[in-house]
Write a protein that holds these residues in place. Structure first.
Motif, PDB file in Angstrom:
ATOM      1  N   THR A   1      -8.088  17.924 -17.387  1.00 46.87           N
ATOM      2  CA  THR A   1      -8.894  18.968 -17.995  1.00 46.87           C
ATOM      3  C   THR A   1      -8.216  19.398 -19.283  1.00 46.87           C
ATOM      4  O   THR A   1      -7.092  18.976 -19.594  1.00 46.87           O
ATOM      5  CB  THR A   1      -9.057  20.172 -17.044  1.00 46.87           C
ATOM      6  N   SER A   2      -8.879  20.262 -20.028  1.00 47.95           N
ATOM      7  CA  SER A   2      -8.251  20.875 -21.195  1.00 47.95           C
ATOM      8  C   SER A   2      -7.082  21.744 -20.749  1.00 47.95           C
ATOM      9  O   SER A   2      -7.155  22.404 -19.703  1.00 47.95           O
ATOM     10  CB  SER A   2      -9.274  21.729 -21.938  1.00 47.95           C
TER      11      SER A   2
ATOM     12  N   THR B   1      -7.500  25.421 -19.241  1.00 47.31           N
ATOM     13  CA  THR B   1      -7.750  25.808 -17.848  1.00 47.31           C
ATOM     14  C   THR B   1      -6.478  26.293 -17.161  1.00 47.31           C
ATOM     15  O   THR B   1      -6.432  27.428 -16.675  1.00 47.31           O
ATOM     16  CB  THR B   1      -8.393  24.647 -17.070  1.00 47.31           C
TER      17      THR B   1
ATOM     18  N   THR C   1     -13.901  14.670 -11.476  1.00 48.96           N
ATOM     19  CA  THR C   1     -13.732  16.090 -11.164  1.00 48.96           C
ATOM     20  C   THR C   1     -12.872  16.217  -9.912  1.00 48.96           C
ATOM     21  O   THR C   1     -12.532  15.219  -9.272  1.00 48.96           O
ATOM     22  CB  THR C   1     -15.090  16.787 -10.951  1.00 48.96           C
TER      23      THR C   1
ATOM     24  N   VAL D   1     -13.555  22.079 -12.475  1.00 46.01           N
ATOM     25  CA  VAL D   1     -13.968  21.864 -13.862  1.00 46.01           C
ATOM     26  C   VAL D   1     -15.086  20.821 -13.883  1.00 46.01           C
ATOM     27  O   VAL D   1     -14.916  19.721 -13.349  1.00 46.01           O
ATOM     28  CB  VAL D   1     -12.791  21.391 -14.743  1.00 46.01           C
TER      29      VAL D   1
ATOM     30  N   VAL E   1     -16.210  18.298 -15.613  1.00 41.07           N
ATOM     31  CA  VAL E   1     -15.664  17.487 -16.697  1.00 41.07           C
ATOM     32  C   VAL E   1     -16.762  16.679 -17.380  1.00 41.07           C
ATOM     33  O   VAL E   1     -17.560  16.009 -16.712  1.00 41.07           O
ATOM     34  CB  VAL E   1     -14.554  16.552 -16.170  1.00 41.07           C
TER      35      VAL E   1
ATOM     36  N   CYS F   1     -18.823  19.317 -10.531  1.00 36.66           N
ATOM     37  CA  CYS F   1     -17.860  19.095  -9.447  1.00 36.66           C
ATOM     38  C   CYS F   1     -18.585  18.822  -8.134  1.00 36.66           C
ATOM     39  O   CYS F   1     -19.798  18.949  -8.036  1.00 36.66           O
ATOM     40  CB  CYS F   1     -17.018  20.352  -9.249  1.00 36.66           C
TER      41      CYS F   1
ATOM     42  N   ASP G   1     -14.771  26.218 -14.236  1.00 30.10           N
ATOM     43  CA  ASP G   1     -14.698  26.072 -15.685  1.00 30.10           C
ATOM     44  C   ASP G   1     -15.874  25.192 -16.090  1.00 30.10           C
ATOM     45  O   ASP G   1     -15.848  23.975 -15.915  1.00 30.10           O
ATOM     46  CB  ASP G   1     -13.357  25.431 -16.056  1.00 30.10           C
TER      47      ASP G   1
ATOM     48  N   TYR H   1      -9.568  12.285 -24.754  1.00 34.02           N
ATOM     49  CA  TYR H   1      -9.823  13.378 -23.802  1.00 34.02           C
ATOM     50  C   TYR H   1      -9.812  12.826 -22.384  1.00 34.02           C
ATOM     51  O   TYR H   1     -10.640  11.972 -22.061  1.00 34.02           O
ATOM     52  CB  TYR H   1     -11.179  14.020 -24.051  1.00 34.02           C
TER      53      TYR H   1
ATOM     54  N   THR I   1      -5.584  10.560 -11.802  1.00 32.21           N
ATOM     55  CA  THR I   1      -5.530  11.285 -13.068  1.00 32.21           C
ATOM     56  C   THR I   1      -4.738  10.498 -14.102  1.00 32.21           C
ATOM     57  O   THR I   1      -5.173  10.340 -15.252  1.00 32.21           O
ATOM     58  CB  THR I   1      -4.888  12.668 -12.866  1.00 32.21           C
TER      59      THR I   1
END
Length: 380
Positions: A89-90, A93, A115, A135, A137, A142, A161, A313, A339
């Motif tokens: 995520t960014s 968060t 997610t 989030v 995403v 999610c 988020d 990203y 991830t």
């Protein structure tokens, strides 16, 4: 080598709606001499966003990061509380939680939705866990039902988020009314922007009341000091841009959808490149065009040589940035293999109203060249 494009093509280039309508709103605010402090444009924007999200309450704020902080405090998250968040995520968060003294605990994602993986979240729940923050995403929702069940089972706060998800749906319902609250972003890089801004949306009247006061230095509607607050208010200028953007919302989505289809056709058959898809059967805003490829760095670099500014990203994962990397045992108690694999493969490509079919065709050609074996690339 001569760049294919003379001018830079950006990810997140702002969409601009009807300038005349925007300027009319600005002139109205100037005539009223009401530029801040919950003016009529902010109130109108609040009502419009609540209607889009089909949520009972909307609290516009200065930006989505402060929105996350206010929503968390209004929901009861405080110093020392553990909050499970995705690492993919960014940084905004986890930073929002760290900033208010909570402890972000990073969870892995599933590879289909990118997610939060509910099974991984469940393994991270301890007596110290206070909340889960999912989030959406790239606008893809999610696993809301599974996360809601976990939150109910363990008595946890559930926030989302939703910075990238305005206009998207989950099981046919608009994003915005799930969990204890959801937070939208209207930053200039979002397909629907208010220059800078955000909104907390919720169906909880107590959370909405607390958030409304907290964004206003803790003052309630009678200007009595009721909460520890900050200045998180949205300005009339931001609301003017937000309202103007809302009037063109469907036009922006239509352009994004067209661009996504052009990328899908243009990248079909390119070896080793996968285009991320939106949730099947759901409405999507198509705000992001994201590819996965093992040749991510080569694609990124060749695009840059041709004045195409793509974005990695999200890279690196939040667990691999400070201040969390130095305290990995605290923030990342379990490995995050999915991830880490995603972070090395994803690339976001330009879309929105600033580019058209010719630019997309050129970008696809560059990607195709970058994915050729080196010997073939040199020969070409």
């Amino acid at each position: 080598m001569q760049p294919l494009f003379a001018e830079h093509l950006h990810v997140g280039r702002p969409n601009v709606g009807d300038r005349g309508r925007f300027l009319d709103r600005i002139n109205g605010a100037l005539d009223r001499l009401w530029l801040a402090n919950n003016g009529p444009l902010v109130q109108e924007f609040e009502a419009r966003v609540a209607a889009v999200a089909q949520a009972r309450y909307c609290v516009p704020v200065a930006n989505a990061t402060v929105g996350l902080q206010i929503a968390a405090k209004a929901a009861g998250i405080g110093p020392g509380d553990e909050v499970i968040v995705p690492s993919f995520t960014s940084p905004a968060t986890p930073h929002a939680m760290e900033w208010i003294g909570a402890v972000p605990i990073f969870a892995d994602v599933d590879t289909e939705t990118v997610t939060l993986d509910p099974h991984h979240v469940e393994r991270l729940i301890t007596p110290r866990t206070k909340a889960i923050i999912g989030v959406h995403v790239f606008g893809r929702p999610c696993h809301i039902d599974e996360l809601s069940a976990l939150a109910d089972q363990h008595g946890l706060i559930l926030l989302f988020d939703a910075a990238q998800a305005l206009g998207c749906t989950y099981h046919g319902r608009p994003i915005g009314g799930f969990g204890d609250a959801e937070i939208f972003s209207f930053h200039a890089t979002k397909y629907l922007n208010s220059f800078e801004g955000g909104a907390i949306v919720t169906n909880d009247p107590d959370l909405a009341e607390a958030a409304r006061a907290m964004r206003n230095l803790g003052l309630d509607e009678h200007r009595e000091q009721t909460y520890l607050g900050i200045n998180g208010r949205m300005t009339e200028a931001s609301a003017a841009m937000g309202l103007t953007s809302l009037e063109s919302m469907q036009d922006f989505i239509d352009v994004n959808r067209r661009n996504a289809m052009l990328y899908q056709d243009g990248l079909a058959g390119v070896p080793g490149v996968t285009l991320r898809r939106q949730a099947p059967g759901e409405r999507a805003n198509h705000q992001y065009v994201v590819i996965e490829t093992d040749a991510r760095d080569a694609v990124h670099d060749l695009l840059l040589e041709h004045n195409v500014l793509s974005r990695k990203y999200f890279y690196p994962g939040c667990h691999d940035i400070e201040p969390y990397r130095s305290k990995r045992a605290r923030h990342t108690p379990l490995p995050l293999p999915r991830t880490e694999a995603l972070c090395d493969r994803v690339l976001s490509l330009p879309t929105g109203t600033s580019i058209g079919p010719a630019e997309i065709a050129g970008i696809c050609d560059i990607i195709r060249t970058a994915c050729l074996p080196l010997r073939q690339r040199l020969a070409a």
